[in-house]
Write a protein that holds these residues in place. Structure first.
Motif, PDB file in Angstrom:
ATOM      1  N   GLU A  48     -17.311  15.093  25.711  1.00 46.68           N
ATOM      2  CA  GLU A  48     -18.178  16.058  25.033  1.00 46.68           C
ATOM      3  C   GLU A  48     -19.592  15.864  25.549  1.00 46.68           C
ATOM      4  OE1 GLU A  48     -19.038  17.573  20.490  1.00 46.68           O
ATOM      5  OE2 GLU A  48     -19.048  15.417  20.874  1.00 46.68           O
ATOM      6  N   SER A  95     -15.880  19.465  26.410  1.00 45.11           N
ATOM      7  CA  SER A  95     -16.390  20.287  25.325  1.00 45.11           C
ATOM      8  C   SER A  95     -17.908  20.264  25.417  1.00 45.11           C
ATOM      9  CB  SER A  95     -15.932  19.770  23.959  1.00 45.11           C
ATOM     10  OG  SER A  95     -16.242  20.720  22.945  1.00 45.11           O
ATOM     11  N   ARG A 125      -9.676  25.697  19.941  1.00 43.78           N
ATOM     12  CA  ARG A 125     -10.665  25.114  20.842  1.00 43.78           C
ATOM     13  C   ARG A 125     -11.972  24.744  20.143  1.00 43.78           C
ATOM     14  NH1 ARG A 125      -8.861  25.928  26.129  1.00 43.78           N
ATOM     15  NH2 ARG A 125      -6.685  26.590  26.016  1.00 43.78           N
ATOM     16  N   CYS A 131     -13.264  23.337  25.458  1.00 42.65           N
ATOM     17  CA  CYS A 131     -13.534  23.403  24.021  1.00 42.65           C
ATOM     18  C   CYS A 131     -15.012  23.690  23.774  1.00 42.65           C
ATOM     19  CB  CYS A 131     -13.169  22.078  23.338  1.00 42.65           C
ATOM     20  SG  CYS A 131     -11.411  21.690  23.354  1.00 42.65           S
ATOM     21  N   SER A 141     -18.039  22.763  20.921  1.00 36.56           N
ATOM     22  CA  SER A 141     -18.398  21.903  19.791  1.00 36.56           C
ATOM     23  C   SER A 141     -19.572  22.517  19.037  1.00 36.56           C
ATOM     24  CB  SER A 141     -18.769  20.501  20.279  1.00 36.56           C
ATOM     25  OG  SER A 141     -17.664  19.839  20.858  1.00 36.56           O
TER      26      SER A 141
END
Length: 365
Positions: free
Chosen positions: A248, A282, A19, A303, A305
Motif C-alpha cells: 500500500e 493499493s 477492491r 486496490c 485505499s
C-alpha cells in the motif's frame, strides 16, 4: 455492468470480496489501557457493513517503548489477543477481511525519556534521540514478529507493517532519516534490512501462507527524488521475492496538500506499477469519489485505499455506489487533533452536528 471496485481479487493467500480497503488511520477510540472500546467495535461494524472489503486497523503498538498515542490499541502482550477476536468476527460476518497493522513509533514514542532513532539527532521540543544499537534493532524486530503471531492467533487475515509516515520502519527506509554506516544504512538494501528481517521472521513464526502486507511512502523529502524512485523499484522487486501479499502506497506530504487535490500519488504509482507489474498494489490519498476509485482501478492499480473520507462518512462507499456525490471530507485533517479536544469525536462535520443539537436543546428548537 458492475463497478470495477466491486470485482473480487485473488491475492497470494488472501481473497478479497472487492477492491476497497479501509486504510489504517488512528481512531483515537481505544482506552488508555490499550484495549478497544465499544466505540472502536462499532466503527469496525459500520465499515464492514458498508462495502469495505478489507479493513486495516489503526496502528497497533508492538512494544511499550514504542507507543505513539495514549489511545493506541496494544498488541505487545498475549493479554491483548482476545480483544481482536470480536472485531475480526464482525468483519468476517460481512465477508470482509481484517488486517492488523503493527507499528513502532521510534522517536515519536510517548511516555519514554530514552528516545532512540535510526541515528542520533535532535528532535522537537528540545529533546534528543540516541542511535539504536544493533541489539535493540533485533529486539524491536522480535516485538514485531511476536505481535504478528498474536494477530494470527486472534484470527486475523494478515498483518500490515507500518513503514510510512515517519514511524520507525519508514525512518530506516527513507534516506532523509537514515545516515547509518553499518549494515542497516547506506543503500536501499541496507535501509530495508530491518523490515526484511521482520518479514522473514513473521513468515517463520506464522508460516509462509500468513499474509504480510506493507505500507510505505511513495515519495520522500530527500533531495534525491529520482534515487528514491529507483529505491522503490528495488523494494517492490524485493518484497515480491519475500512473498509480501500487497504493498500500500501513501506519502509524506498528504496533510499539507490542497483541500481540493485528489489522487495525490497516482502518477508515481502508475510508473512503479509499469516497472514492477507483478506486485499487487493499493493506493491511498485523495480518494474523494467513485470516479476517483474507478480511475485508480483503470490505471492498473489492484486496490484503492480510503482513509479520512471514512472518518467523515463510514458509509461513504455505499453512498457512492448508490449515485451519491463526492465525499464531504475536505481533507482538513482536524481528525488528527479534534479527538484530543472532544474525546470520541473524530470529524468536524460530526462536531458541527453535536453543537447544533446542543444549541437546539438550549433554545428549545
Amino acid at each position: 455492468m458492475s463497478n470495477m471496485i466491486e470485482r473480487p481479487l485473488e491475492l497470494p493467500h488472501l481473497t478479497l470480496k472487492n477492491r476497497v480497503i479501509r486504510s489504517a488511520v488512528h481512531s483515537f477510540l481505544a482506552g488508555r489501557d490499550g484495549y478497544m472500546t465499544e466505540a472502536e467495535y462499532k466503527m469496525y461494524e459500520a465499515l464492514a457493513a458498508n462495502h469495505i472489503g478489507t479493513i486495516i486497523t489503526g496502528h497497533c503498538c508492538v512494544d511499550p517503548r514504542g507507543r505513539a498515542n495514549i489511545e493506541q490499541v496494544n498488541l505487545y502482550d498475549d493479554c491483548f489477543i482476545p480483544q481482536f477476536r470480536r472485531a475480526i468476527e464482525t468483519a468476517h460476518a460481512q465477508d470482509a477481511r481484517f488486517i492488523v497493522q503493527i507499528n513502532h513509533a521510534g522517536p515519536r514514542a510517548i511516555d519514554n525519556d530514552d528516545l532512540a532513532d535510526v541515528v542520533a539527532r535532535p528532535l522537537k521540543k528540545e529533546r534528543t534521540a540516541r542511535a539504536l544499537t544493533k541489539e535493540e534493532i533485533k529486539d524491536i524486530e522480535a516485538h514485531f514478529i511476536a505481535a504478528a503471531r498474536r494477530a494470527q492467533q486472534a484470527g486475523a487475515d494478515g498483518v500490515q507493517l507500518h513503514a510510512a509516515h515517519s514511524y520507525l520502519l519508514s525512518r530506516f527506509i527513507d534516506p532523509t532519516f537514515n545516515q547509518r554506516t553499518d549494515e542497516y544504512g547506506g543503500d536501499i538494501e541496507g535501509r530495508f534490512r530491518m523490515t526484511e528481517e521482520i518479514i522473514r521472521g513473521i513468515h517463520e513464526a506464522c508460516g509462509p501462507d500468513f499474509p504480510v502486507l506493507i505500507k510505505v511512502n511513495i515519495d520522500t523529502k530527500h533531495e534525491d527524488a529520482r534515487g528514491y524512485h529507483d529505491d522503490m523499484v528495488w523494494l517492490l522487486h524485493r518484497v515480491h521475492a519475500l512473498g509480501v501479499t500487497l504493498v500500500e502506497f501513501s506519502g509524506v506530504d498528504f496533510i499539507n496538500l490542497p483541500h481540493d487535490a485528489t489522487l495525490y500519488y497516482l502518477e508515481e504509482a502508475v510508473r512503479l506499477k509499469q516497472e514492477v507489474p507483478e506486485v499487487p498494489l493499493s493506493l491511498v490519498g485523495g480518494v474523494r469519489s467513485l470516479a476517483d476509485m474507478e480511475n485508480v482501478m483503470a490505471a492498473g492499480i489492484e486496490c484503492v485505499s480510503i482513509g479520512r473520507p471514512l472518518i467523515a462518512e463510514p458509509d461513504f462507499v455505499t453512498k457512492e455506489l448508490s449515485g451519491g456525490e463526492k465525499s464531504i471530507c475536505i481533507s482538513c485533517s482536524r481528525c488528527f487533533v479534534l479527538p484530543h479536544m472532544h474525546p470520541g469525536v473524530r470529524c468536524v462535520w460530526a462536531w458541527k452536528k453535536i453543537r447544533a443539537a446542543q444549541k437546539a436543546a438550549k433554545t428549545g428548537k
